[in-house]
Design a protein around this motif. Structure first.
Motif, PDB file in Angstrom:
ATOM      1  N   TRP A 106     -46.610  56.987  -9.284  1.00 18.84           N
ATOM      2  CA  TRP A 106     -47.091  56.343  -8.054  1.00 18.84           C
ATOM      3  C   TRP A 106     -46.955  54.818  -8.141  1.00 18.84           C
ATOM      4  O   TRP A 106     -46.556  54.162  -7.169  1.00 18.84           O
ATOM      5  CB  TRP A 106     -48.553  56.691  -7.773  1.00 18.84           C
ATOM      6  CG  TRP A 106     -49.107  55.791  -6.718  1.00 18.84           C
ATOM      7  CD1 TRP A 106     -48.858  55.846  -5.376  1.00 18.84           C
ATOM      8  CD2 TRP A 106     -49.912  54.627  -6.927  1.00 18.84           C
ATOM      9  NE1 TRP A 106     -49.487  54.798  -4.730  1.00 18.84           N
ATOM     10  CE2 TRP A 106     -50.136  54.043  -5.663  1.00 18.84           C
ATOM     11  CE3 TRP A 106     -50.476  54.039  -8.051  1.00 18.84           C
ATOM     12  CZ2 TRP A 106     -50.899  52.885  -5.508  1.00 18.84           C
ATOM     13  CZ3 TRP A 106     -51.232  52.889  -7.898  1.00 18.84           C
ATOM     14  CH2 TRP A 106     -51.441  52.330  -6.634  1.00 18.84           C
ATOM     15  N   GLU A 158     -46.210  62.699  -6.180  1.00 23.08           N
ATOM     16  CA  GLU A 158     -46.898  61.434  -6.432  1.00 23.08           C
ATOM     17  C   GLU A 158     -46.336  60.229  -5.693  1.00 23.08           C
ATOM     18  O   GLU A 158     -47.037  59.235  -5.538  1.00 23.08           O
ATOM     19  CB  GLU A 158     -46.880  61.127  -7.938  1.00 23.08           C
ATOM     20  CG  GLU A 158     -47.454  62.226  -8.826  1.00 23.08           C
ATOM     21  CD  GLU A 158     -48.938  62.480  -8.588  1.00 23.08           C
ATOM     22  OE1 GLU A 158     -49.619  61.583  -8.026  1.00 23.08           O
ATOM     23  OE2 GLU A 158     -49.417  63.566  -8.949  1.00 23.08           O
ATOM     24  N   CYS A 159     -45.082  60.272  -5.264  1.00 22.81           N
ATOM     25  CA  CYS A 159     -44.440  59.072  -4.705  1.00 22.81           C
ATOM     26  C   CYS A 159     -44.669  59.016  -3.197  1.00 22.81           C
ATOM     27  O   CYS A 159     -43.802  59.396  -2.387  1.00 22.81           O
ATOM     28  CB  CYS A 159     -42.955  59.068  -5.062  1.00 22.81           C
ATOM     29  SG  CYS A 159     -42.668  58.881  -6.835  1.00 22.81           S
TER      30      CYS A 159
END
Length: 275
Positions: free
Chosen positions: A187, A20-21
């Motif tokens: 995120w 997600e990052c």
């Protein structure tokens, strides 16, 4: 000697960070950072691991074993070592950090903002999250925390700067690690960091990004599941030299920070720095 900022994204699992990052992943892909898997100590509970990260000792060795039994640190730690060495430190973090390293139990009316060179941590901004519950998460905005961190960095240039962000942990508890809320928050934290880390790098900071522990499908953490112990360790630093395939020991963070800043680690920090 390198100014160093440690960023702790509370409750961020390794696999969630990878998935997600996007900013952190892009930095690795571009060669601006490196990523390792790190193993958290046990129990995988926040306050014990805040102390582990800063003392280089497992909870069974430093003695803080639950959030309910938090007290001032009694072991040599990053903040105390740097104070003795005449170095400056700063914090933007949960109030537990004031109890651990600020010299007394946290009082929101006295300790929310500190600007005092005589204090154990001279420059600090603490948030309490008092009354936090599923109905009212009380979590501060990640962007606001990043902005406060930048103000301390730009105004005071501390040798060691800590940013601790709680939102992933909070939403993981209320919605579980299998939820869209938890994944999207990972995120959002990453997105906030994309506005801070380039500024810190331009200001001469090495930046380390990790988590204290992960989160499970029950919205809980404390035990020995891989999803709780496996956390990311991103290094925006040319000095970190661990093998790419290594699983890093969380106890290595404290001596690594001191080594980056050019201060000797105490004998209690027995795990070798990542340098």
């Amino acid at each position: 000697m390198t100014k160093t900022c440690l960023i702790i994204v509370d409750g961020l699992r390794y696999d969630t960070a990878v998935a997600e990052c996007g900013y952190l992943a892009a930095s690795v892909e571009a060669g601006l950072a490196r990523l390792w898997k790190m193993q958290a100590c046990l129990p995988t509970i926040s306050a014990p691991l805040y102390e582990t990260i800063h003392t280089g000792l497992a909870p069974v060795d430093h003695g803080i074993l639950s959030n309910e039994a938090i007290r001032p640190s009694q072991r040599p730690n990053v903040f105390s070592q740097l104070k003795v060495a005449g170095r400056n430190t700063g914090i933007v973090a949960h109030s537990y950090y004031h109890t651990l390293y600020g010299g007394s139990a946290f009082d929101p009316f006295e300790h929310t903002e500190i600007n005092d060179p005589d204090q154990p941590v001279p420059f600090a901004r603490y948030y309490s999250m008092e009354g936090y519950s599923p109905e009212n998460s009380c979590m501060p905005s990640d962007v606001d925390l990043c902005a406060q961190t930048w103000r301390i960095a730009d105004d005071h240039a501390p040798d060691y700067l800590l940013l601790h962000m709680s939102a992933c942990d909070t939403l993981g508890h209320w919605f579980t690690a299998d939820s869209s809320e938890y994944r999207i928050q990972a995120w959002k934290s990453d997105n906030a960091l994309s506005r801070l880390i380039p500024r810190l790098r331009e200001a001469g900071y090495d930046v380390l990004v990790t988590a204290d522990h992960g989160m499970n499908a029950d919205g809980h953490h404390a035990g020995n599941q891989p999803c709780l112990r496996e956390v990311p360790f991103f290094a925006f630093s040319e000095t970190i030299t661990a093998e790419a395939s290594s699983v890093l020991d969380q106890r290595a963070i404290a001596p690594t920070i001191l080594s980056l800043i050019g201060t000797d680690a105490p004998d209690t920090m027995t795990v070798s720095p990542l340098i």
